[in-house]
Design a protein around this motif. Structure first.
Motif, PDB file in Angstrom:
ATOM      1  N   SER A  16       0.703  -1.205  -0.007  1.00  0.00           N
ATOM      2  CA  SER A  16      -0.119   0.139   0.173  1.00  0.00           C
ATOM      3  C   SER A  16       0.847   1.370   0.021  1.00  0.00           C
ATOM      4  O   SER A  16       1.886   1.484   0.971  1.00  0.00           O
ATOM      5  N   ARG A  41      -0.106   4.278   0.434  1.00  0.00           N
ATOM      6  CA  ARG A  41      -0.488   5.296   1.710  1.00  0.00           C
ATOM      7  C   ARG A  41      -0.064   4.727   2.954  1.00  0.00           C
ATOM      8  O   ARG A  41       0.713   5.485   3.660  1.00  0.00           O
ATOM      9  N   ARG A  85      -5.826  -0.093   1.586  1.00  0.00           N
ATOM     10  CA  ARG A  85      -6.324   1.182   2.393  1.00  0.00           C
ATOM     11  C   ARG A  85      -6.719   0.466   3.876  1.00  0.00           C
ATOM     12  O   ARG A  85      -6.243  -0.553   4.021  1.00  0.00           O
ATOM     13  N   GLU A 117      -5.386   2.236   6.493  1.00  0.00           N
ATOM     14  CA  GLU A 117      -4.384   2.630   7.305  1.00  0.00           C
ATOM     15  C   GLU A 117      -4.853   3.254   8.729  1.00  0.00           C
ATOM     16  O   GLU A 117      -4.100   2.920   9.759  1.00  0.00           O
ATOM     17  N   ASN A 160     -15.116   4.240  -2.563  1.00  0.00           N
ATOM     18  CA  ASN A 160     -14.125   3.690  -2.333  1.00  0.00           C
ATOM     19  C   ASN A 160     -14.009   3.539  -0.716  1.00  0.00           C
ATOM     20  O   ASN A 160     -13.588   2.437  -0.301  1.00  0.00           O
ATOM     21  N   LYS A 161     -14.006   4.605  -0.046  1.00  0.00           N
ATOM     22  CA  LYS A 161     -13.716   4.528   1.424  1.00  0.00           C
ATOM     23  C   LYS A 161     -14.720   3.450   2.071  1.00  0.00           C
ATOM     24  O   LYS A 161     -14.221   2.854   2.956  1.00  0.00           O
ATOM     25  N   THR A 179     -11.176  -4.456   4.973  1.00  0.00           N
ATOM     26  CA  THR A 179     -10.363  -4.004   6.039  1.00  0.00           C
ATOM     27  C   THR A 179     -10.916  -4.718   7.355  1.00  0.00           C
ATOM     28  O   THR A 179     -10.105  -5.129   8.200  1.00  0.00           O
ATOM     29  N   TYR A 207      -8.464  -4.803  -3.643  1.00  0.00           N
ATOM     30  CA  TYR A 207      -8.056  -4.476  -2.152  1.00  0.00           C
ATOM     31  C   TYR A 207      -6.797  -4.546  -1.763  1.00  0.00           C
ATOM     32  O   TYR A 207      -6.524  -4.328  -0.732  1.00  0.00           O
TER      33      TYR A 207
END
Length: 380
Positions: free
Chosen positions: A115, A117, A225, A227, A263-264, A271, A375
């Motif tokens: 990732s 990020r 994602r 994070e 997306n979030k 996650t 993902y």
């Protein structure tokens, strides 16, 4: 003639209980207290603010000045880590060269299979000179120049994580604002009660020493994602997380695009499979929604039954079971909306609460139907 038999009494009791449960299970019914902390100048510690920019040249140019104008006597540095620069972010950063406490670094284009990020956060933490790390995104800005002070003073003995609130800007749709508030409030209440699970926002303070000793994002670096979720979930222990909900420590996030919003919330379904305490967290939301829907369904059936069976004693109890949760939820929502400066009309609160499970269901369907390789960064 009014019929008052055992069936009528049982139905009335059930209606009273459902009205009470629907009110008590309401997410906003739960109260959090933000204890004001005051530290003398000599007790304050320097802070490193890490800002992640992902093709956010415009947002960074608009928001960076608010971070650079913080009033914090212990001193602070700003580290902007650019995970992607396809829109001239580097050129924007050059215009801020006069600031001596501003540092920039870029994630190498050759970095793959992880990732970007999370790698950006790791680079920012490693570059930090101070132990206290304040993490946020380039799409956010503080509402006051006491943001750093308000967050850092919460990090006292026994506290290694501070979760702050971040709100959407006023031009964001009201449902998105309410959806975010509802989720963030749930997360922050869990932290307030000692069981920090995650965070929905971009306003987090943690310690560099913990991050380095825990090997950062080891174990979940491949997930694109999550994070902030992984940081809270991995590094918080019982009672070790504090919340910061005073207005001085809030951040405002720019209106999300439709793609960013989808997306979030879709990525979260990937996650949460890798987070601890996920089942317990979901039950809190499920109890809230179930209490609300069950109460309304019972009211509908009780009214129909009372009319068909001529048990009219049930009608006032049905009315009470409808009105009590409605009024209670509106009052509680008003308190929370005012506290967090959320731009949501009170008359929309109940419809929005009823819409929450359908919105989550839509994101769940999108996740189920999507390619799961979206993902993770490791495509092999």
């Amino acid at each position: 003639m009014l019929i008052l038999d055992n069936i009528t009494i049982v139905i009335c009791i059930i209606l009273v209980i459902s009205a009470l449960c629907s009110s008590l299970f309401d997410t906003f019914f739960k109260k959090m207290v933000d204890k004001e902390e005051t530290d003398s100048a000599e007790n304050l510690k320097p802070v490193s603010v890490v800002i992640i920019s992902d093709n956010n040249s415009v947002e960074l140019d608009n928001n960076l000045k608010y971070f650079l104008s913080q009033d914090y006597s212990a001193g602070y540095e700003i580290i902007v880590v650019v995970s992607r620069d396809e829109d001239g972010t580097a050129d924007v950063l050059k215009t801020y060269n006069k600031y001596k406490n501003l540092y920039t670094t870029f994630v190498p284009e050759t970095s793959r299979y992880m990732s970007r990020r999370k790698l950006a956060i790791t680079l920012g933490v490693k570059a930090a000179k101070n132990d206290l790390i304040l993490l946020t995104d380039a799409v956010c800005k503080p509402v006051s120049n006491h943001w750093i002070e308000g967050m850092s003073t919460k990090c006292r003995d026994g506290i290694n994580l501070v979760i702050g609130y971040s709100n959407y800007s006023d031009d964001t749709g009201q449902f998105k604002t309410f959806y975010r508030l509802h989720k963030e409030y749930t997360y922050m209440y869990e932290a307030f009660k000692g069981f920090a699970y995650s965070t929905y926002g971009n306003n987090l303070l943690f310690k560099k020493a913990d991050f380095m000793s825990g090997r950062g994002f080891q174990g979940n670096l491949k997930y694109v994602r999550g994070e902030y979720d992984f940081l809270v979930n991995k590094y918080s222990k019982f009672g070790s997380a504090a919340i910061a909900i005073s207005k001085d420590v809030m951040l405002v996030e720019d209106k999300p695009s439709k793609k960013a919003w989808n997306n979030k919330n879709t990525f979260y379904f990937e996650t949460r499979k890798h987070l601890q305490r996920s089942f317990r967290h979901r039950q809190i939301f499920n109890m809230d929604v179930l209490g609300l829907y069950l109460c309304f369904i019972l009211v509908i059936f009780s009214v129909i039954y009372s009319v068909l069976s001529a048990r009219f004693v049930i009608l006032p109890f049905s009315f009470m079971a409808l009105v009590v949760p409605f009024i209670s939820r509106i009052i509680c929502a008003k308190r929370v909306l005012n506290r967090f400066n959320a731009n949501v009309s009170l008359w929309k609160v109940i419809p929005f609460e009823l819409a929450l499970p359908f919105s989550n269901f839509r994101f769940a369907i999108k996740y189920i139907l999507s390619d799961k390789y979206e993902y993770i960064s490791h495509k092999s």
